[in-house]
Design a protein around this motif. Sequence first.
Motif, PDB file in Angstrom:
ATOM      1  N   ASN A 123      16.676 -43.803  13.110  1.00  0.00           N
ATOM      2  CA  ASN A 123      16.782 -42.731  12.122  1.00  0.00           C
ATOM      3  C   ASN A 123      16.046 -43.083  10.834  1.00  0.00           C
ATOM      4  OD1 ASN A 123      18.006 -40.054  11.543  1.00  0.00           O
ATOM      5  ND2 ASN A 123      18.866 -41.170   9.805  1.00  0.00           N
ATOM      6  N   ARG A 124      16.183 -44.316  10.395  1.00  0.00           N
ATOM      7  CA  ARG A 124      15.481 -44.736   9.178  1.00  0.00           C
ATOM      8  C   ARG A 124      13.964 -44.648   9.391  1.00  0.00           C
ATOM      9  NH1 ARG A 124      19.334 -48.082   7.526  1.00  0.00           N
ATOM     10  NH2 ARG A 124      18.772 -49.570   9.140  1.00  0.00           N
ATOM     11  N   ARG A 125      13.501 -45.060  10.577  1.00  0.00           N
ATOM     12  CA  ARG A 125      12.064 -44.960  10.893  1.00  0.00           C
ATOM     13  C   ARG A 125      11.605 -43.515  10.832  1.00  0.00           C
ATOM     14  NH1 ARG A 125       9.811 -43.188  15.298  1.00  0.00           N
ATOM     15  NH2 ARG A 125      11.711 -43.444  16.560  1.00  0.00           N
ATOM     16  N   ARG A 126      12.382 -42.610  11.439  1.00  0.00           N
ATOM     17  CA  ARG A 126      11.994 -41.198  11.432  1.00  0.00           C
ATOM     18  C   ARG A 126      11.993 -40.638  10.017  1.00  0.00           C
ATOM     19  NH1 ARG A 126       9.422 -38.559  12.849  1.00  0.00           N
ATOM     20  NH2 ARG A 126      10.494 -36.584  13.160  1.00  0.00           N
ATOM     21  N   GLN A 127      12.967 -41.044   9.192  1.00  0.00           N
ATOM     22  CA  GLN A 127      12.954 -40.597   7.795  1.00  0.00           C
ATOM     23  C   GLN A 127      11.662 -41.018   7.099  1.00  0.00           C
ATOM     24  OE1 GLN A 127      16.609 -42.289   6.163  1.00  0.00           O
ATOM     25  NE2 GLN A 127      17.618 -40.310   6.294  1.00  0.00           N
ATOM     26  N   ALA A 128      11.297 -42.285   7.279  1.00  0.00           N
ATOM     27  CA  ALA A 128      10.081 -42.793   6.644  1.00  0.00           C
ATOM     28  C   ALA A 128       8.854 -42.051   7.154  1.00  0.00           C
ATOM     29  CB  ALA A 128       9.951 -44.293   6.892  1.00  0.00           C
ATOM     30  N   GLU A 129       8.801 -41.801   8.446  1.00  0.00           N
ATOM     31  CA  GLU A 129       7.657 -41.096   9.019  1.00  0.00           C
ATOM     32  C   GLU A 129       7.566 -39.668   8.493  1.00  0.00           C
ATOM     33  OE1 GLU A 129       7.466 -43.443  13.335  1.00  0.00           O
ATOM     34  OE2 GLU A 129       8.544 -41.536  13.157  1.00  0.00           O
ATOM     35  N   GLN A 130       8.705 -38.985   8.391  1.00  0.00           N
ATOM     36  CA  GLN A 130       8.698 -37.623   7.885  1.00  0.00           C
ATOM     37  C   GLN A 130       8.219 -37.563   6.437  1.00  0.00           C
ATOM     38  OE1 GLN A 130      12.824 -36.813   8.757  1.00  0.00           O
ATOM     39  NE2 GLN A 130      12.341 -35.561  10.541  1.00  0.00           N
ATOM     40  N   ILE A 131       8.733 -38.474   5.610  1.00  0.00           N
ATOM     41  CA  ILE A 131       8.334 -38.487   4.202  1.00  0.00           C
ATOM     42  C   ILE A 131       6.863 -38.842   4.073  1.00  0.00           C
ATOM     43  CG2 ILE A 131       8.676 -39.647   1.987  1.00  0.00           C
ATOM     44  CD1 ILE A 131      11.657 -39.975   2.846  1.00  0.00           C
ATOM     45  N   ALA A 132       6.426 -39.868   4.789  1.00  0.00           N
ATOM     46  CA  ALA A 132       5.029 -40.302   4.702  1.00  0.00           C
ATOM     47  C   ALA A 132       4.085 -39.188   5.121  1.00  0.00           C
ATOM     48  CB  ALA A 132       4.815 -41.546   5.553  1.00  0.00           C
ATOM     49  N   GLU A 133       4.453 -38.446   6.169  1.00  0.00           N
ATOM     50  CA  GLU A 133       3.615 -37.334   6.611  1.00  0.00           C
ATOM     51  C   GLU A 133       3.577 -36.234   5.558  1.00  0.00           C
ATOM     52  OE1 GLU A 133       3.172 -34.220  10.382  1.00  0.00           O
ATOM     53  OE2 GLU A 133       4.849 -35.625  10.310  1.00  0.00           O
ATOM     54  N   TRP A 134       4.717 -35.967   4.920  1.00  0.00           N
ATOM     55  CA  TRP A 134       4.795 -34.916   3.905  1.00  0.00           C
ATOM     56  C   TRP A 134       3.901 -35.209   2.702  1.00  0.00           C
ATOM     57  CZ3 TRP A 134       7.904 -34.707  -0.895  1.00  0.00           C
ATOM     58  CH2 TRP A 134       7.914 -33.434  -1.472  1.00  0.00           C
ATOM     59  N   THR A 135       3.658 -36.477   2.413  1.00  0.00           N
ATOM     60  CA  THR A 135       2.819 -36.817   1.261  1.00  0.00           C
ATOM     61  C   THR A 135       1.363 -36.417   1.459  1.00  0.00           C
ATOM     62  OG1 THR A 135       2.257 -39.059   2.027  1.00  0.00           O
ATOM     63  CG2 THR A 135       4.290 -38.807   0.738  1.00  0.00           C
ATOM     64  N   GLY A 136       0.977 -36.063   2.680  1.00  0.00           N
ATOM     65  CA  GLY A 136      -0.395 -35.647   2.922  1.00  0.00           C
ATOM     66  C   GLY A 136      -1.361 -36.808   2.860  1.00  0.00           C
ATOM     67  N   SER A 137      -2.487 -36.595   2.192  1.00  0.00           N
ATOM     68  CA  SER A 137      -3.509 -37.645   2.107  1.00  0.00           C
ATOM     69  C   SER A 137      -4.012 -37.866   0.690  1.00  0.00           C
ATOM     70  CB  SER A 137      -4.697 -37.297   3.008  1.00  0.00           C
ATOM     71  OG  SER A 137      -5.257 -36.044   2.623  1.00  0.00           O
ATOM     72  N   SER A 138      -3.444 -37.173  -0.271  1.00  0.00           N
ATOM     73  CA  SER A 138      -3.916 -37.290  -1.651  1.00  0.00           C
ATOM     74  C   SER A 138      -3.400 -38.578  -2.295  1.00  0.00           C
ATOM     75  CB  SER A 138      -3.450 -36.087  -2.467  1.00  0.00           C
ATOM     76  OG  SER A 138      -2.055 -36.003  -2.474  1.00  0.00           O
ATOM     77  N   PRO A 139      -4.023 -39.005  -3.400  1.00  0.00           N
ATOM     78  CA  PRO A 139      -3.526 -40.193  -4.102  1.00  0.00           C
ATOM     79  C   PRO A 139      -2.056 -40.029  -4.465  1.00  0.00           C
ATOM     80  CG  PRO A 139      -5.662 -39.567  -4.967  1.00  0.00           C
ATOM     81  CD  PRO A 139      -5.234 -38.458  -4.047  1.00  0.00           C
ATOM     82  N   GLY A 140      -1.294 -41.091  -4.276  1.00  0.00           N
ATOM     83  CA  GLY A 140       0.130 -40.998  -4.556  1.00  0.00           C
ATOM     84  C   GLY A 140       0.784 -42.357  -4.683  1.00  0.00           C
ATOM     85  N   ILE A 141       1.992 -42.343  -5.232  1.00  0.00           N
ATOM     86  CA  ILE A 141       2.832 -43.530  -5.367  1.00  0.00           C
ATOM     87  C   ILE A 141       4.206 -43.174  -4.824  1.00  0.00           C
ATOM     88  CG2 ILE A 141       3.961 -45.094  -6.999  1.00  0.00           C
ATOM     89  CD1 ILE A 141       1.487 -44.718  -8.837  1.00  0.00           C
ATOM     90  N   VAL A 142       4.707 -43.976  -3.894  1.00  0.00           N
ATOM     91  CA  VAL A 142       6.027 -43.774  -3.301  1.00  0.00           C
ATOM     92  C   VAL A 142       6.907 -44.957  -3.694  1.00  0.00           C
ATOM     93  CG1 VAL A 142       7.342 -43.599  -1.160  1.00  0.00           C
ATOM     94  CG2 VAL A 142       5.126 -42.462  -1.346  1.00  0.00           C
ATOM     95  N   ALA A 143       8.049 -44.674  -4.290  1.00  0.00           N
ATOM     96  CA  ALA A 143       8.915 -45.751  -4.770  1.00  0.00           C
ATOM     97  C   ALA A 143      10.361 -45.446  -4.428  1.00  0.00           C
ATOM     98  CB  ALA A 143       8.758 -45.911  -6.288  1.00  0.00           C
TER      99      ALA A 143
END
Length: 286
Positions: free
Chosen positions: A155-175
Motif C-alpha cells: 500500500n505504501r508503494r502504491r501511494q508513492a507511485e500514485q503521488i509520483a505519477e500525479w506530479t507529472g514531469s515538470s520541475p518539482g520538490i517533494v518533501a
Amino acid sequence: MTSAKRRLAGVLAVLLLTMTGVATPAAAATNLTVLSFNIWMRGSHGGIGSVVNQIRASGANVVALSETGGGATEAIADALGWQHTEPGWDIDVISALPIQDTDWKSWNDTGARAITAKIAGVWVYAIHLDYTKYGPYNACFDKDSVSTILADETNRRRQAEQIAEWTGSSPGIVAGDLNSPSHQDWTAAAKSRHCGYEVAWPTTKAFTARGFTDSYRKLRPDPVADPGDTWSPVVKDNQGRPEPQDRIDFVFYRGGSITPESTRTFGGGTGWPSDHLAVLSSFTVS
C-alpha cells in the motif's frame, strides 16, 4: 500609446539588443530552502510556539508540514507572517515566498494524499505516507524474508507511485514523512546498520523512477558514514528492544532548473517538539 503598440515596441527593443550584441538582463536565481517537518500530532508535544521558533532557527523559507490539522497550519503560518495551503488534511505547505497557485489530490483506494503549492515557479509537494506495517519492524523484530517485507509495503508503494505519477514531469520538490527507509540506505555495505538486511525499499524507488533525486543522498552519498537518521530523536526503546533508527523523512527534487546546494538533518535536543528530526535542503532555482 496603445497596448498593441507597447507590445510591438517591446519586441523591437529585444530584437535591437540581440542584433547589437547587448545581452538582456538574466533573471535572478531564487533560493528555496525547504524543510520537511513532521510536527508530531499538531505540535502538541512542545507547542505551536516551539514549532514556530524551530522553523525560524532553521532558516527555511518553505516548509512541508505533516501531522498538522486542527488549525495548526494557520497558527504557524500566521505567527511567521507566511502564506499557507489549507486542504484540511494532515499535510500543508507554508511559505515565506508568495504562493502562486495550489492544488491537491487524494486516492480512495490507497488513502494517499498530496498537496502542492507553486512557489518561484516550482511545485512544492507535501506528503505523508501510510504508517502501518512499518518495514524496519518486519526486519529487526520479526526477521521476515525480504519478499514478505516487500509484500507488506504494497500500500505504501502504491501511494508513492500514485503521488509520483500525479506530479507529472515538470520541475518539482517533494518533501515529507514516507514512513519508509530508502533503497539507497539499506544497501549491502550498510547491512550491519539494518539488522543484517539489504532491502530495495519501493517507496523511494517510486520517486526516483519518475525522475526525482533524493537531495540528501545526492550531496551525502555514503549511507554508512552519513546515515542521516530522522527516526527518532526521542524513541529509542520499543518494549525493551532497541528501536530501529532510520531515515524516513525526505526532500526530493526534479528538474534542470533546480540545483541542490546543501542538505542536513535539523533539530533534536532539549525542547525539540517532534519525534522526527526534520530535513533541511537548500536549492537554487534558475
